[in-house]
Design an enzyme around this catalytic site. Structure first.
Site, PDB file in Angstrom:
ATOM      1  N   ASP A  12       0.811  -1.219   0.000  1.00 53.54           N
ATOM      2  CA  ASP A  12       0.000   0.000   0.000  1.00 53.54           C
ATOM      3  C   ASP A  12       0.843   1.267   0.000  1.00 53.54           C
ATOM      4  O   ASP A  12       0.577   2.197  -0.765  1.00 53.54           O
ATOM      5  CB  ASP A  12      -0.947   0.019   1.212  1.00 53.54           C
ATOM      6  CG  ASP A  12      -2.092  -0.968   1.042  1.00 53.54           C
ATOM      7  OD1 ASP A  12      -2.465  -1.243  -0.115  1.00 53.54           O
ATOM      8  OD2 ASP A  12      -2.601  -1.473   2.060  1.00 53.54           O
ATOM      9  N   ARG A  91       1.955   3.340  16.129  1.00 50.79           N
ATOM     10  CA  ARG A  91       1.491   4.338  15.151  1.00 50.79           C
ATOM     11  C   ARG A  91       1.715   5.791  15.585  1.00 50.79           C
ATOM     12  O   ARG A  91       2.171   6.604  14.773  1.00 50.79           O
ATOM     13  CB  ARG A  91       0.012   4.120  14.795  1.00 50.79           C
ATOM     14  CG  ARG A  91      -0.296   2.814  14.062  1.00 50.79           C
ATOM     15  CD  ARG A  91       0.570   2.613  12.861  1.00 50.79           C
ATOM     16  NE  ARG A  91       0.117   1.478  12.045  1.00 50.79           N
ATOM     17  CZ  ARG A  91       0.892   0.835  11.196  1.00 50.79           C
ATOM     18  NH1 ARG A  91       2.157   1.165  11.049  1.00 50.79           N
ATOM     19  NH2 ARG A  91       0.426  -0.166  10.479  1.00 50.79           N
ATOM     20  N   ASP A 120      -5.749   2.156  11.644  1.00 53.94           N
ATOM     21  CA  ASP A 120      -4.510   2.928  11.570  1.00 53.94           C
ATOM     22  C   ASP A 120      -4.715   4.342  11.030  1.00 53.94           C
ATOM     23  O   ASP A 120      -4.014   5.266  11.419  1.00 53.94           O
ATOM     24  CB  ASP A 120      -3.465   2.154  10.752  1.00 53.94           C
ATOM     25  CG  ASP A 120      -2.981   0.921  11.506  1.00 53.94           C
ATOM     26  OD1 ASP A 120      -2.970   0.958  12.747  1.00 53.94           O
ATOM     27  OD2 ASP A 120      -2.623  -0.085  10.855  1.00 53.94           O
ATOM     28  N   SER A 171      -1.622  -8.968   4.877  1.00 58.18           N
ATOM     29  CA  SER A 171      -1.080  -7.688   5.273  1.00 58.18           C
ATOM     30  C   SER A 171      -0.418  -7.907   6.627  1.00 58.18           C
ATOM     31  O   SER A 171      -1.048  -8.366   7.572  1.00 58.18           O
ATOM     32  CB  SER A 171      -2.227  -6.675   5.362  1.00 58.18           C
ATOM     33  OG  SER A 171      -1.808  -5.575   6.120  1.00 58.18           O
TER      34      SER A 171
HETATM   35  N1  ARG Z   1      -6.135  -4.689  14.198  1.00 58.32           N
HETATM   36  C1  ARG Z   1      -4.858  -4.283  14.658  1.00 58.32           C
HETATM   37  C2  ARG Z   1      -4.889  -2.902  15.215  1.00 58.32           C
HETATM   38  O1  ARG Z   1      -5.835  -2.216  14.977  1.00 58.32           O
HETATM   39  C3  ARG Z   1      -3.780  -4.457  13.658  1.00 58.32           C
HETATM   40  C4  ARG Z   1      -3.696  -3.466  12.537  1.00 58.32           C
HETATM   41  C5  ARG Z   1      -2.541  -3.867  11.673  1.00 58.32           C
HETATM   42  N2  ARG Z   1      -2.336  -3.046  10.548  1.00 58.32           N
HETATM   43  C6  ARG Z   1      -1.879  -3.508   9.395  1.00 58.32           C
HETATM   44  N3  ARG Z   1      -1.643  -2.643   8.476  1.00 58.32           N
HETATM   45  N4  ARG Z   1      -1.670  -4.773   9.151  1.00 58.32           N
HETATM   46  O2  ARG Z   1      -4.011  -2.475  15.903  1.00 58.32           O
END
Ligand code: ARG
Length: 377
Positions: A12, A91, A120, A171
């Site tokens: 992405d 993040r 995210d 991912s």
């Molecule tokens: N569901 C998890 C969270 O909200 C993981 C998100 C992971 N992001 C990714 N781009 N794979 O923290």
């Protein structure tokens, strides 16, 4: 227009470099923040960004991530629906480094490669908005409403090297505190997660192993008597617990938007250190403190899950948590074996445990218990 993009080197964000250049007419600066990914991946990300025509920065934030984020999470027993917040925790730090670069580069916009379905996007944008309210935010994948398949097709067309093939379109997000795998067949909650998806929790050790963790004021400082800095300690614990298969999590999670998602995590160090920390708290905090702190921990975890790291309440809660951690000092022994992590001993100079009061063997005057009762709240 100049845009600074949080860049992981994955599909992405690689597609985003091209989209920003071609659809938004931007000069692109990429920032890869090392919060505990492999050296090879870091180098690959940098090379790829430059090849795609971006100016690239790599920032090593491992020490800061461990000390100021993961250690706070340990003190708060951080968990959201059984997920120890690995991605969620990193993040805000990544976003904040992106803003620093944007200021240095005198950029006009901040970008990220998140879709409009996940969590995210909120985490990046909360920090972007609070640290740089004057800058524009660009989220190409979300704004152009691209599916993963469309992103792959665009990448092929634009010669963007892609790390996924269509049969394994997972991912993956990794940092010191855990690894997350989502997408593809994993999106069906009635399909068991195939073993090949896992990397950190493949069972490699077959004999039980006892590991001693020493805590000082709520944070781990040594493993098996050896003092380690925060990054080394977490890396070591991932290795120790991971080889016994500890820390695999397969759950349905309620995302910020209200969507239910099937999530797979590997968080060996988090599973072991959080279990040890909680048991040490049980030994040194009073019943009233434990009960109240549970609600503070839950509030902290929910804020951080939702990306509200910069919300002042988070610091207010941390002030309370830090006060309780003054006595969370001592040693805990864990037994790691075949996917389980059990606490087998705990000791602390601040222990509130009284053998005399608890023992079945002591011939204490049972009438004196009335006094103990009155001391409770
Ligand atoms: N569901 C998890 C969270 O909200 C993981 C998100 C992971 N992001 C990714 N781009 N794979 O923290």
């Amino acid at each position: 227009m100049k845009a600074v993009l949080a860049y992981s080197g994955g599909l992405d964000t690689s597609v985003c470099i091209k989209l920003l250049q071609e659809k938004y007419s931007c000069k692109v600066v990429t920032v890869t923040v090392d919060v505990g990914i492999s050296k090879d991946e870091l180098k690959e990300a940098g090379d790829k960004a430059k090849k795609l025509g971006a100016k690239h920065y790599t920032i090593d934030a491992r020490e800061e991530f461990a000390r100021d984020y993961i250690f706070r999470a340990i003190k708060a027993n951080a968990s959201y629906e059984g997920y120890p917040l690995s991605t969620a925790l990193a993040r805000p730090l990544i976003a904040s480094k992106v803003v620093d670069v944007a200021r240095k580069e005198k950029a006009d916009a901040l970008a990220h490669g998140c879709t409009g379905k996940g969590n995210d996007q909120f985490r990046f944008e909360a920090v972007y908005r609070s640290k740089a309210p004057e800058m524009k935010i660009i989220a190409p994948i979300r704004e152009l409403n691209l599916t993963r398949k469309e992103s792959i097709a665009y990448a092929r067309k634009k010669n963007v090297p892609i790390p996924v093939d269509l049969n394994k379109p997972f991912s993956i997000d990794e940092n010191l505190w855990g690894r997350n795998i989502e997408g593809g067949i994993l999106e069906n909650p009635s399909t068991p997660t195939p073993e090949e998806v896992y990397e950190w929790t493949k069972i490699k050790a077959h004999e039980p192993e006892i590991v001693e963790v020493e805590f000082k004021s709520g944070v781990p400082v040594a493993i098996n008597g050896k003092k380690l800095n925060p990054v080394e300690l977490i890396v070591k614990m991932n290795e120790l617990a991971g080889k016994h298969g500890v820390g695999r999590i397969d759950i349905i999670e309620d995302r910020i938007l209200g969507i239910k998602a099937r999530e797979n995590y590997e968080c060996p160090a988090a599973a072991a250190l959080l279990a040890a920390h909680k048991q040490l708290e049980q030994l040194v905090l009073t019943r009233s403190e434990l009960k109240f702190k549970e609600s503070v921990d839950a509030a902290w975890s929910e804020l951080v899950y939702k990306g509200l790291w910069t919300e002042p309440l988070r610091e207010d809660l941390d002030a309370f948590i830090d006060k309780t951690q003054e006595r969370v000092t001592g040693r805990v022994k864990l037994k790691l074996h075949s996917k389980s992590c059990s606490i087998i001993t705990r000791e602390s100079p601040y222990s509130l445990y009284s053998r005399e009061a608890a023992s079945f063997d002591e011939k204490a005057d049972q009438r004196s218990m009335r006094g103990l009762k009155r001391n409770e709240t």
